[in-house]
Design an enzyme around this catalytic site. Sequence first.
Site, PDB file in Angstrom:
ATOM      1  N   SER A 102       6.258  52.713 -33.390  1.00  0.00           N
ATOM      2  CA  SER A 102       5.895  53.952 -34.091  1.00  0.00           C
ATOM      3  C   SER A 102       6.084  55.217 -33.267  1.00  0.00           C
ATOM      4  CB  SER A 102       4.456  53.868 -34.607  1.00  0.00           C
ATOM      5  OG  SER A 102       4.391  53.062 -35.757  1.00  0.00           O
ATOM      6  N   LYS A 105       8.099  57.836 -34.957  1.00  0.00           N
ATOM      7  CA  LYS A 105       7.519  58.873 -35.828  1.00  0.00           C
ATOM      8  C   LYS A 105       7.529  60.244 -35.165  1.00  0.00           C
ATOM      9  CE  LYS A 105       4.516  55.825 -38.555  1.00  0.00           C
ATOM     10  NZ  LYS A 105       4.868  54.512 -37.993  1.00  0.00           N
ATOM     11  N   SER A 364      -0.641  56.523 -38.284  1.00  0.00           N
ATOM     12  CA  SER A 364       0.657  55.854 -38.143  1.00  0.00           C
ATOM     13  C   SER A 364       1.100  55.236 -39.473  1.00  0.00           C
ATOM     14  CB  SER A 364       0.604  54.787 -37.042  1.00  0.00           C
ATOM     15  OG  SER A 364       1.899  54.526 -36.535  1.00  0.00           O
TER      16      SER A 364
END
Length: 539
Positions: A102, A105, A364
């Site tokens: 993640s 992101k 997330s």
Amino acid sequence: MRIQKIRRRIAAATAASTVYVFAMGAPRLGAQTKAKTDVACCGARKPGAAAKKATAKFSLRAETLLAISPANKGEWGLLIVDAESGETLYEQNADKYFVPASNMKLFTTALALAKLGPEYRFHTTLETKGAISTEGVLGGDLVLVGRGDPNLSNRKFPYELKEEFDGPPEKPLAELADAVAAKGVKEISGDIIGDDSYFPRERYPNGWEIDDMVWEYGAAISAVVVDDNTVALTLTPGDQPGGAVQAAVTPATADFTVENDVITSAADVKPDLTLTREPGSNLVVVKGSLPAKSAPRKLILAIEEPAQHAAVLLKRLLQERGVKVAGVARARHDHAEPTGDPVVLAEHVSVPLGDALKLINKISQNLHTEMLLRTVARQNGPWATPDDLMKVPADFYTAAGIAPGDVIQADASGLSRHDLVTPRAIVTLLSYAQKQSWFATYYASLPVAGIDGTLEDRMKNTLAAGRIHAKTGSVEHVRTLSGFAETPGGRGLIFSFLSNNQGGKSHEAADALTGLCVAMLEEFNVMPQKRALEHKPPK
């Protein structure tokens, strides 16, 4: 090995090895210098004696942390720079590829802020090509047109420390149905259509796995997103061992048929559940046991056809409001539009992008991140292939100073195991971001160690609590953490810690990441003398 034991081992190693560090030169995990004067994050200035000493001390601590099993069996990439000068303070494998999880992101949310702006809003409409008669009959189809709003749900905004909810999960759809009924519509002669053609159809990016698609974190991508494209399967045990366990899906949907083989066990027996669902099948099989009189267990399941699901929900909501629907609920995925301009009967306008983005990074949220990349791309029209979509951020990465090839991207969220980035790419991105007008929104979206988001329960009761603002990353065998740090002395740092091929339990790599953060804050605490004088307040 837990944090307390790690600290004792580091302290012992530091005390015993100081002479060794300076007598033998750079330690095995010392800073690996690489001339990259064109990269924004890495200044070419020559470090002074104090800086060399700090690097040597951090290097020793990092070496000790990463030598502990099982963290030592994985691969690590580390990069720390001074946030103000860009001077590299420490690096290890900073130009090697790692699966970022993640941490991906960070790229997508920065791209969205740069291209759309913090005040951008999504618009979801109910449209028709028909007319409403004096008797209240809508002669034609009613179309729910999605344009990528990730928050057609009951979430409350702005996000403050944790997720909060208000009302039923389909709340925005219910409000749209209310608006149609308020216009005097009593009957619809046509169909209820969920139109997700705003995005080319691609439910699952390259590199997502079969198991992902069952659960909320792997929900199918669509321009129509109602309650994260999920439903809840709630299992409620009985009061006595051997009793039935009740299963209920909410909101009710034809997307799933549940085969419930769960039984009630004795109250002192641990829960034991397994859930299986074959790709493309609507049969969900749950087996195992739940203790008697225990709290209901809620499983959040992803749906595979979001536009169809939204159409079915909308049809039911209209009927509950007394609106008769002669046609069926169906989906529309193509770009073909019937002739004539539609009439907008109702509209839902989203919260500002800055609010939506804060939720994404704090918790997330994978699906929401995928919405952002596609919304950015859609500003220039539909794309032809998934590969074309992944080319959209290229100019932004170039503008940010990221070296060509340092980001290989297969999705927006980092759930794909085909994503690859270097620690240098992340640090370069963050260095660029802090100079942009949207940086305050970006920075505020990051989890804070020991306080909120995915870092709420990490680094508590350590020096790092409240001082680390960073994005976590976690898929199988991957643990990552990248972001910003402020030392007790007020020095700003930018860092990227990426670990791959981790085979231990989830806490070992997380413990190592915590140890690295604490060591970073302690060893790089002091500003360079010249800058410290510049920052010193006047008497």
